[in-house]
Write a protein that holds these residues in place. Structure first.
Motif, PDB file in Angstrom:
ATOM      1  N   LEU A  68       0.854  -1.025   0.034  1.00 17.15           N
ATOM      2  CA  LEU A  68       0.013  -0.030  -0.117  1.00 17.15           C
ATOM      3  C   LEU A  68       0.831   1.217   0.132  1.00 17.15           C
ATOM      4  CD1 LEU A  68      -2.653  -1.161   2.623  1.00 17.15           C
ATOM      5  CD2 LEU A  68      -2.886  -1.038   0.273  1.00 17.15           C
ATOM      6  N   ALA A  69       1.994   1.143   0.735  1.00 15.70           N
ATOM      7  CA  ALA A  69       2.842   2.202   0.973  1.00 15.70           C
ATOM      8  C   ALA A  69       3.614   2.571  -0.576  1.00 15.70           C
ATOM      9  CB  ALA A  69       3.980   2.117   1.864  1.00 15.70           C
ATOM     10  N   VAL A  70       4.126   1.614  -1.118  1.00 15.59           N
ATOM     11  CA  VAL A  70       4.711   1.636  -2.437  1.00 15.59           C
ATOM     12  C   VAL A  70       3.764   1.889  -3.363  1.00 15.59           C
ATOM     13  CG1 VAL A  70       5.643   0.207  -4.139  1.00 15.59           C
ATOM     14  CG2 VAL A  70       6.364  -0.365  -2.039  1.00 15.59           C
ATOM     15  N   ARG A  71       2.620   1.616  -3.375  1.00 19.23           N
ATOM     16  CA  ARG A  71       1.527   2.004  -4.669  1.00 19.23           C
ATOM     17  C   ARG A  71       1.321   3.346  -4.506  1.00 19.23           C
ATOM     18  NH1 ARG A  71      -2.706  -3.046  -4.605  1.00 19.23           N
ATOM     19  NH2 ARG A  71      -3.959  -1.538  -5.710  1.00 19.23           N
ATOM     20  N   SER A  72       1.072   3.899  -3.247  1.00 20.29           N
ATOM     21  CA  SER A  72       0.932   5.252  -2.951  1.00 20.29           C
ATOM     22  C   SER A  72       2.081   6.172  -3.412  1.00 20.29           C
ATOM     23  CB  SER A  72       0.425   5.523  -1.568  1.00 20.29           C
ATOM     24  OG  SER A  72       1.630   5.538  -0.669  1.00 20.29           O
TER      25      SER A  72
END
Length: 416
Positions: A256-260
């Protein structure tokens, strides 16, 4: 040469590829397994700290992440249930597994990942598959009329194949041989690729705000608000590193962090509950305890972390519990039960356990994993758009999809 005399060529001798070779050979089809490294199965060798967590002890399809149809994902996973996979390892190939109760992981009783890799290669050879190491695949040409598939290799003549299984992995841990060639081949053949990104990877902080806590570990609960009342929650080990944060809980939420970050929008909030107590639980602890706040927090947390959190909340460790001001209590409760993790980046593919994204699941037959665009092409493993959490779930996906693709390819060739 007649089509039925040409082999099933499996490209990639990782977990999915070796399994595909085993089951393609079981159908009676000739099988050639191509691997770019000198020995194969390198992610098997490094998994589980060199022990290889072969399978989880429990599994639900909802634990997996995909941008494709969840229903297709479930159909693929249920094609080879967990209990049948365990039976295969223990009863069919003689690799007994043992449960690690505290983690729910299944390891080989020898605790040696090499035993897993070597036994699988031995079974593949025993069923008739030929294995060719240090074979660098550069491209794939689909059939044209009566002509067969052609697998192009660097520096040598192309290999003709009656069917091809792409099991080349993704982009994670490139030192194991994952160079993305299969993703490029699939895209070149017209397949839709959902955007790829590093998943199950440590997070970083710049500047490294908690570098002085490097080495401190504990079990936590992480939560990421997803909007519209939805939230992603994961529990497990958390490790402070010199560059940021790692451990199973961090890896499981990192996508989720990477995609944001890749989307360029707001940074994904990640909230940490450092103990099993929520804000109300800490409130009760403070109400029912005597003395100062420092010893109370240290009873629940490692000393260094307790001191750091008290400092961040602006609450002196020697403050008597009865003298906590309202603002101090409010800041401390939030710090202990809903702490905003100050991440700024991630370790990328270099340390990612898997690749997120990949070939859209809707473009393969969920029963055989044959391409809907190119009959005779089968795709399996990390190249497909799905991954699971830490703990053997991605091996389960590799074994399951490798079996389906190998069986599908083998049956196609033997039916010619």
């Amino acid at each position: 040469m007649k089509s039925r005399e040409l082999p099933v060529v499996v490209i990639g001798a990782g977990a999915a590829g070796i399994m595909a070779a085993i089951f393609a050979a079981e159908t009676g089809a000739p099988v050639l397994l191509l691997e770019r490294t000198k020995d194969g199965g390198r992610k098997i060798l490094i998994s589980g700290g060199g022990r290889c967590n072969v399978l989880p002890s429990q599994m639900e399809p909802s634990q997996y992440v995909t941008a494709s149809s969840p229903n297709t994902l479930r159909r693929i996973l249920r094609s080879w249930p967990l209990r049948e996979q365990r039976h295969f390892f223990e009863s069919e190939i003689g690799l007994r597994l043992e449960l690690e109760p505290e983690t729910g992981k299944l390891f080989p009783v020898s605790n040696r990942a090499r035993d897993v890799r070597d036994r699988l290669l031995e079974v593949a050879r025993g069923r008739g598959a030929r294995i060719r190491f240090e074979a660098l695949v550069s491209g794939l040409e689909p059939p044209s009329g009566p002509a067969p598939w052609r697998v192009r290799l660097e520096g040598v003549e192309a290999i003709e194949a009656a069917a091809v299984v792409l099991a080349t992995g993704g982009l994670s841990v490139p030192k194991t041989g994952s160079d993305g060639v299969g993703l490029r081949i699939a895209r070149g053949l017209g397949h839709t690729l959902h955007e790829t990104y590093p998943a199950l990877t440590p997070l970083t902080a710049e500047p490294p705000r908690h570098a002085e806590l490097a080495g401190v570990s504990l079990s936590v609960t992480l939560e990421a608000p997803l909007g519209k009342g939805r939230r992603f929650t994961t529990e497990g080990g958390f490790l402070f590193t010199h560059r940021g944060y790692s451990g199973p809980s961090v890896l499981n939420i990192s996508h989720l962090a990477v995609r944001s970050r890749l989307a360029g929008g707001p940074r994904q909030p990640i909230l940490v509950r450092w103990t099993d107590l929520d804000a109300d639980g800490w409130e009760r602890e403070m109400h029912n305890s005597r003395g100062t706040i420092g010893p109370l927090v240290r009873r629940r947390l490692p000393d260094r972390l307790a001191e750091a959190l008290l400092a961040e909340a602006g609450v002196p460790a020697d403050r008597p519990l009865g003298q906590l001001r309202r603002d101090e209590r409010s800041r401390l409760l939030e710090t202990l039960s809903a702490y905003s993790l100050p991440w700024t980046g991630d370790e990328g593919y270099k340390k990612a356990e898997v690749t997120g994204g990949g070939v859209a699941l809707g473009e393969v037959n969920p029963g055989t994993l044959e391409s809907r665009l190119h009959p005779g092409l089968f795709l399996c493993g990390e190249i497909l758009d799905a991954f699971g959490p830490i703990g053997g779930y991605n091996f389960l996906w590799a074994w399951c999809t490798g079996r389906a693709a190998g069986t599908g390819a083998g049956r196609r060739v033997t039916a010619l």
